[in-house]
Write an enzyme that holds these catalytic residues in place. Structure first.
Site, short mmCIF file in Angstrom:
data_model
loop_
_atom_site.label_atom_id
_atom_site.label_comp_id
_atom_site.label_asym_id
_atom_site.label_seq_id
_atom_site.Cartn_x
_atom_site.Cartn_y
_atom_site.Cartn_z
N ASP A 19 -5.63 7.52 7.27
CA ASP A 19 -6.36 8.52 6.48
C ASP A 19 -5.67 9.89 6.52
O ASP A 19 -5.09 10.27 7.54
CB ASP A 19 -7.79 8.64 7.02
CG ASP A 19 -8.72 9.33 6.05
OD1 ASP A 19 -8.43 9.34 4.83
OD2 ASP A 19 -9.75 9.85 6.50
N ASN A 21 -3.54 11.23 3.90
CA ASN A 21 -2.27 11.38 3.17
C ASN A 21 -2.32 12.51 2.16
O ASN A 21 -1.40 13.33 2.07
CB ASN A 21 -1.93 10.07 2.45
CG ASN A 21 -1.71 8.93 3.41
OD1 ASN A 21 -0.74 8.87 4.13
ND2 ASN A 21 -2.66 7.99 3.42
N ARG A 23 -4.47 15.11 1.99
CA ARG A 23 -4.67 16.42 2.60
C ARG A 23 -3.40 16.91 3.27
O ARG A 23 -3.10 18.11 3.27
CB ARG A 23 -5.83 16.34 3.61
CG ARG A 23 -7.20 16.39 2.94
CD ARG A 23 -8.31 16.06 3.91
NE ARG A 23 -8.36 14.63 4.19
CZ ARG A 23 -9.08 14.09 5.16
NH1 ARG A 23 -9.75 14.88 6.00
NH2 ARG A 23 -9.10 12.79 5.33
N SER A 64 -9.15 0.98 -0.04
CA SER A 64 -10.51 0.45 0.01
C SER A 64 -10.96 0.04 -1.40
O SER A 64 -10.34 0.39 -2.41
CB SER A 64 -11.48 1.50 0.56
OG SER A 64 -11.66 2.55 -0.38
N ASN A 67 -11.58 3.10 -3.34
CA ASN A 67 -10.38 3.74 -3.88
C ASN A 67 -10.02 3.21 -5.25
O ASN A 67 -9.31 3.87 -6.02
CB ASN A 67 -9.18 3.52 -2.95
CG ASN A 67 -9.33 4.21 -1.60
OD1 ASN A 67 -8.73 3.78 -0.61
ND2 ASN A 67 -10.13 5.27 -1.53
N LEU A 195 -16.63 5.05 10.02
CA LEU A 195 -15.90 3.82 9.72
C LEU A 195 -15.62 3.66 8.23
O LEU A 195 -14.62 3.07 7.84
CB LEU A 195 -16.69 2.61 10.21
CG LEU A 195 -16.53 2.24 11.68
CD1 LEU A 195 -17.35 1.01 12.00
CD2 LEU A 195 -15.07 2.01 12.03
N GLU A 207 -13.79 -0.40 20.46
CA GLU A 207 -13.75 0.99 20.89
C GLU A 207 -13.12 1.80 19.75
O GLU A 207 -12.19 1.34 19.08
CB GLU A 207 -12.89 1.14 22.15
CG GLU A 207 -13.43 0.39 23.36
CD GLU A 207 -14.75 0.96 23.87
OE1 GLU A 207 -14.95 2.18 23.74
OE2 GLU A 207 -15.56 0.17 24.39
#
Length: 239
Positions: A19, A21, A23, A64, A67, A195, A207
């Protein structure tokens, strides 16, 4: 840092949400495509870092289902970068690639190139790399249930009979990642702490590690810090 990591407490399956890219590109005054290309270039180093600590399965979330609703001109460029990146990974013949996602939602050409890349690495004896493109956790669970129902319909099982025997393992056997271990560690870059639909079923006991760095700027030391944080936690696995 690697030498100080406890060998018996390292993750075997790592999921990574790539996540930030866009920005990152905006922050350095570049266009979106530059950010995606830089992010794609950081995948091979990541896989090397994973191998270094003994990871056996990596799941990379590249695109996703949400997207897919982006403007057509932006989506076309992004899909092209993903196709090239996946083919580049396949060409190295170092990892076994496995597309996960609703490939039927993708353009036919994209789905074909992903499948061909996977086929070309089928016999590679290396780390398994899941390529999540057109992936959504809710869609995966819906697809799993649909597949389960169709399987039992062909066997003549009634809905009532299926309801009596249905358990979580039946659904797990129809997930995109069937036969694989669930992720031990899920990493999300860019500072977001959610998530967003990534491996919803599989991550029940995972985790999580949230890193402030945007994906193109994610470094080996960031990865090792995530692994170190994982190794220091006491995993209860729901107990």
């Amino acid at each position: 840092m690697v030498r100080r990591l406890p060998a018996d407490r390292l993750p075997k399956h790592v999921g990574v949400m790539l996540d930030g890219n866009r920005r990152w590109a905006k922050a350095i005054g570049q266009d979106t495509a530059h950010g995606y290309r830089a992010g794609a270039a950081n995948i091979t180093p990541l896989l090397g870092w994973c191998e270094e600590v003994g990871v056996e399965v990596v799941t990379l979330w590249l695109l996703s289902t949400d997207n897919l609703n982006r403007p057509a001109d932006q989506l076309t460029g992004l899909l092209g970068i993903i196709e090239d990146a996946v083919e580049g990974l396949a060409a190295q013949q170092q990892w076994r690639l496995h597309p996960v996602g609703a490939l039927d939602l993708l353009p036919a050409g994209t789905a074909r190139r992903l499948k061909e890349a996977a086929d070309s690495t089928r016999d590679v004896d290396g780390m398994l790399v899941n390529i999540a493109v057109g992936y959504g956790g809710r869609r995966e669970i819906a697809d799993a249930v649909r597949s389960l129902l169709l399987e039992h319909a062909t066997k003549g099982t009634t809905i009532e009979e299926l309801a009596e025997i249905l358990d979580v393992e039946h659904i797990s056997e129809h997930l995109y990642t069937k036969g694989q271990p669930d992720p031990d560690l899920v990493i999300r870059t860019s500072g977001e702490q959610r998530l967003g639909g990534f491996l919803l079923w599989q991550s029940a006991h995972s985790e999580f590690y949230f890193c402030e760095a945007y994906w193109p700027a994610f470094r080996r030391v960031d990865f090792l810090r995530a692994v170190r944080a994982y190794a220091q936690r006491e995993r209860r696995l729901g107990r």
